[in-house]
Design a protein around this motif. Structure first.
Motif, PDB file in Angstrom:
ATOM      1  N   THR A  71       0.849  -1.191   0.000  1.00 57.11           N
ATOM      2  CA  THR A  71       0.000   0.000   0.000  1.00 57.11           C
ATOM      3  C   THR A  71       0.880   1.235   0.000  1.00 57.11           C
ATOM      4  OG1 THR A  71      -1.728  -1.158   1.246  1.00 57.11           O
ATOM      5  CG2 THR A  71      -1.802   1.247   1.261  1.00 57.11           C
ATOM      6  N   ILE A  72       0.540   2.197  -0.863  1.00 53.68           N
ATOM      7  CA  ILE A  72       1.276   3.456  -0.906  1.00 53.68           C
ATOM      8  C   ILE A  72       0.298   4.623  -0.830  1.00 53.68           C
ATOM      9  CG2 ILE A  72       3.256   2.537  -2.168  1.00 53.68           C
ATOM     10  CD1 ILE A  72       2.065   3.878  -4.704  1.00 53.68           C
ATOM     11  N   VAL A  73       0.818   5.751  -0.385  1.00 49.23           N
ATOM     12  CA  VAL A  73       0.063   7.000  -0.318  1.00 49.23           C
ATOM     13  C   VAL A  73       0.716   7.958  -1.305  1.00 49.23           C
ATOM     14  CG1 VAL A  73      -0.607   8.926   1.172  1.00 49.23           C
ATOM     15  CG2 VAL A  73      -0.591   6.592   2.078  1.00 49.23           C
ATOM     16  N   VAL A  74      -0.128   8.600  -2.131  1.00 56.27           N
ATOM     17  CA  VAL A  74       0.375   9.494  -3.179  1.00 56.27           C
ATOM     18  C   VAL A  74      -0.336  10.841  -3.074  1.00 56.27           C
ATOM     19  CG1 VAL A  74       0.699   9.798  -5.669  1.00 56.27           C
ATOM     20  CG2 VAL A  74       0.695   7.491  -4.697  1.00 56.27           C
ATOM     21  N   TYR A  75       0.457  11.904  -3.066  1.00 51.84           N
ATOM     22  CA  TYR A  75      -0.094  13.260  -3.085  1.00 51.84           C
ATOM     23  C   TYR A  75       0.587  14.028  -4.212  1.00 51.84           C
ATOM     24  CZ  TYR A  75      -1.143  18.062  -1.804  1.00 51.84           C
ATOM     25  OH  TYR A  75      -1.556  19.370  -1.827  1.00 51.84           O
ATOM     26  N   GLN A  76      -0.203  14.451  -5.179  1.00 47.42           N
ATOM     27  CA  GLN A  76       0.308  15.195  -6.333  1.00 47.42           C
ATOM     28  C   GLN A  76       1.538  14.514  -6.944  1.00 47.42           C
ATOM     29  OE1 GLN A  76       0.821  19.309  -5.155  1.00 47.42           O
ATOM     30  NE2 GLN A  76      -1.387  19.639  -5.037  1.00 47.42           N
ATOM     31  N   GLN A  77       1.382  13.253  -7.272  1.00 51.14           N
ATOM     32  CA  GLN A  77       2.412  12.430  -7.914  1.00 51.14           C
ATOM     33  C   GLN A  77       3.603  12.084  -7.005  1.00 51.14           C
ATOM     34  OE1 GLN A  77       1.542  11.367 -11.001  1.00 51.14           O
ATOM     35  NE2 GLN A  77      -0.253  12.682 -10.853  1.00 51.14           N
ATOM     36  N   GLN A  78       3.571  12.512  -5.757  1.00 54.23           N
ATOM     37  CA  GLN A  78       4.668  12.267  -4.822  1.00 54.23           C
ATOM     38  C   GLN A  78       4.305  11.123  -3.886  1.00 54.23           C
ATOM     39  OE1 GLN A  78       5.562  15.675  -2.375  1.00 54.23           O
ATOM     40  NE2 GLN A  78       7.102  14.607  -1.191  1.00 54.23           N
ATOM     41  N   LEU A  79       5.168  10.109  -3.811  1.00 52.78           N
ATOM     42  CA  LEU A  79       4.956   9.010  -2.876  1.00 52.78           C
ATOM     43  C   LEU A  79       5.289   9.464  -1.464  1.00 52.78           C
ATOM     44  CD1 LEU A  79       4.780   7.221  -5.395  1.00 52.78           C
ATOM     45  CD2 LEU A  79       6.193   5.579  -4.204  1.00 52.78           C
ATOM     46  N   LEU A  80       4.384   9.177  -0.538  1.00 55.02           N
ATOM     47  CA  LEU A  80       4.587   9.535   0.855  1.00 55.02           C
ATOM     48  C   LEU A  80       4.731   8.247   1.655  1.00 55.02           C
ATOM     49  CD1 LEU A  80       1.858  12.332   1.106  1.00 55.02           C
ATOM     50  CD2 LEU A  80       4.306  12.601   0.644  1.00 55.02           C
ATOM     51  N   GLY A  81       5.952   7.870   1.915  1.00 60.71           N
ATOM     52  CA  GLY A  81       6.228   6.615   2.597  1.00 60.71           C
ATOM     53  C   GLY A  81       6.099   6.737   4.104  1.00 60.71           C
ATOM     54  N   LYS A  82       6.694   5.776   4.781  1.00 58.49           N
ATOM     55  CA  LYS A  82       6.700   5.794   6.241  1.00 58.49           C
ATOM     56  C   LYS A  82       7.639   6.899   6.694  1.00 58.49           C
ATOM     57  CE  LYS A  82       5.870   0.842   6.433  1.00 58.49           C
ATOM     58  NZ  LYS A  82       6.411  -0.466   6.798  1.00 58.49           N
ATOM     59  N   PRO A  83       7.255   7.653   7.728  1.00 54.76           N
ATOM     60  CA  PRO A  83       8.101   8.767   8.168  1.00 54.76           C
ATOM     61  C   PRO A  83       9.417   8.265   8.769  1.00 54.76           C
ATOM     62  CG  PRO A  83       6.329   8.427   9.728  1.00 54.76           C
ATOM     63  CD  PRO A  83       6.065   7.503   8.563  1.00 54.76           C
ATOM     64  N   GLN A  84      10.479   8.986   8.477  1.00 55.27           N
ATOM     65  CA  GLN A  84      11.789   8.653   9.033  1.00 55.27           C
ATOM     66  C   GLN A  84      12.021   9.353  10.371  1.00 55.27           C
ATOM     67  OE1 GLN A  84      13.715   6.298   7.438  1.00 55.27           O
ATOM     68  NE2 GLN A  84      11.864   6.176   6.194  1.00 55.27           N
ATOM     69  N   GLN A  86      10.015  12.565  13.307  1.00 53.13           N
ATOM     70  CA  GLN A  86       8.872  13.413  13.641  1.00 53.13           C
ATOM     71  C   GLN A  86       8.741  14.529  12.611  1.00 53.13           C
ATOM     72  OE1 GLN A  86       9.067  15.334  17.479  1.00 53.13           O
ATOM     73  NE2 GLN A  86       7.081  16.291  17.238  1.00 53.13           N
ATOM     74  N   GLN A  87       9.842  15.140  12.244  1.00 53.54           N
ATOM     75  CA  GLN A  87       9.824  16.228  11.267  1.00 53.54           C
ATOM     76  C   GLN A  87       9.249  15.752   9.936  1.00 53.54           C
ATOM     77  OE1 GLN A  87      13.673  18.038  10.601  1.00 53.54           O
ATOM     78  NE2 GLN A  87      12.964  19.162   8.806  1.00 53.54           N
ATOM     79  N   ASP A  88       9.604  14.554   9.521  1.00 53.16           N
ATOM     80  CA  ASP A  88       9.092  13.971   8.285  1.00 53.16           C
ATOM     81  C   ASP A  88       7.569  13.775   8.367  1.00 53.16           C
ATOM     82  OD1 ASP A  88       9.182  12.849   5.732  1.00 53.16           O
ATOM     83  OD2 ASP A  88       9.721  10.857   6.464  1.00 53.16           O
ATOM     84  N   ALA A  89       7.083  13.275   9.493  1.00 51.62           N
ATOM     85  CA  ALA A  89       5.645  13.067   9.682  1.00 51.62           C
ATOM     86  C   ALA A  89       4.900  14.401   9.690  1.00 51.62           C
ATOM     87  CB  ALA A  89       5.384  12.303  10.974  1.00 51.62           C
ATOM     88  N   VAL A  90       5.463  15.397  10.358  1.00 51.85           N
ATOM     89  CA  VAL A  90       4.830  16.725  10.390  1.00 51.85           C
ATOM     90  C   VAL A  90       4.734  17.281   8.981  1.00 51.85           C
ATOM     91  CG1 VAL A  90       5.131  19.119  11.152  1.00 51.85           C
ATOM     92  CG2 VAL A  90       5.470  17.238  12.785  1.00 51.85           C
ATOM     93  N   GLN A  91       5.803  17.146   8.211  1.00 52.96           N
ATOM     94  CA  GLN A  91       5.804  17.644   6.831  1.00 52.96           C
ATOM     95  C   GLN A  91       4.745  16.913   5.992  1.00 52.96           C
ATOM     96  OE1 GLN A  91       9.590  17.189   4.863  1.00 52.96           O
ATOM     97  NE2 GLN A  91       8.946  18.354   3.071  1.00 52.96           N
ATOM     98  N   THR A  92       4.669  15.594   6.119  1.00 55.21           N
ATOM     99  CA  THR A  92       3.703  14.799   5.357  1.00 55.21           C
ATOM    100  C   THR A  92       2.275  15.170   5.732  1.00 55.21           C
ATOM    101  OG1 THR A  92       5.221  12.945   5.063  1.00 55.21           O
ATOM    102  CG2 THR A  92       2.868  12.451   4.935  1.00 55.21           C
ATOM    103  N   LEU A  93       1.976  15.200   7.021  1.00 51.37           N
ATOM    104  CA  LEU A  93       0.608  15.495   7.455  1.00 51.37           C
ATOM    105  C   LEU A  93       0.214  16.940   7.155  1.00 51.37           C
ATOM    106  CD1 LEU A  93       0.568  13.375  10.721  1.00 51.37           C
ATOM    107  CD2 LEU A  93      -0.671  12.908   8.594  1.00 51.37           C
TER     108      LEU A  93
END
Length: 189
Positions: A71-84, A86-93
């Protein structure tokens, strides 16, 4: 007696497969999950599901079909994987906040030299989320191992304003399609 092998460590996929009353044994389907240069999101997720099923086949007793999924999550052609981090998760959300994105789940069933694949794409629309809500959500531990940094079936479900498509596919395994594909392969045996 198990009908198939499941090449997945995901407890969510195990729960969903149990809902289908399909008996399974677990088998290792670990693969390199890096995206290839120029590979589309759909091609990527289908390839991963296929490779997991094929690796599971190699690691199994080769006496019943192997189900692989990704399963993958895609936003505007960009794959959003598992966060590496906290900063990565904040940016994704923050990206997902107030926006629509896609969740694509692919499944593959491998038996001997044959492999059957399919994929399901669903749209998910998020409500606006404040940075404080995102930070509080990170502290729950839930987003830390989830593609797109959220779990729709858990606490992260509070951010989901609307879905169009398959809820179970967003969780990690499209129930209807999985049942049809597994039964089709089993009937061919």
């Amino acid at each position: 007696m198990a009908q198939i092998y499941l090449a997945s460590r995901s407890p969510r996929r195990r729960e969903l497969l149990t809902q289908l009353n399909i008996q399974y044994d677990l088998v290792d389907g670990d693969i390199d999950e890096r995206q290839l240069t120029g590979e589309s999101a759909t091609d990527y997720v289908v390839r991963l599901a296929s490779e997991k099923a094929q690796q599971g086949w190699r690691n199994s007793a080769q006496d019943k079909p192997v189900l692989g999924a990704d399963t993958i999550v895609v936003y505007q052609q960009q794959l959003l994987g598992k966060p590496q981090s906290q900063q990565d998760a904040v940016q994704t959300l923050t990206l997902l906040s107030g926006n629509k994105h896609q969740v694509i789940t692919a499944i593959a069933v491998c038996y001997q030299q044959s492999i059957e694949t399919l994929w399901v794409e669903s749209d998910v629309e998020f409500a606006d989320i404040s940075k404080d809500e995102i930070l509080a959500y990170w502290q729950t531990g839930e987003p830390q191992d989830k593609a797109g940094s959220y779990a729709i079936q858990g606490i992260g479900g509070q951010f989901v304003k609307r879905i169009q498509g398959s809820y179970s596919a967003i969780v990690g395994l499209p129930l209807y399609e999985t049942k049809q594909l597994v039964h089709k392969v089993i009937q061919q045996l």
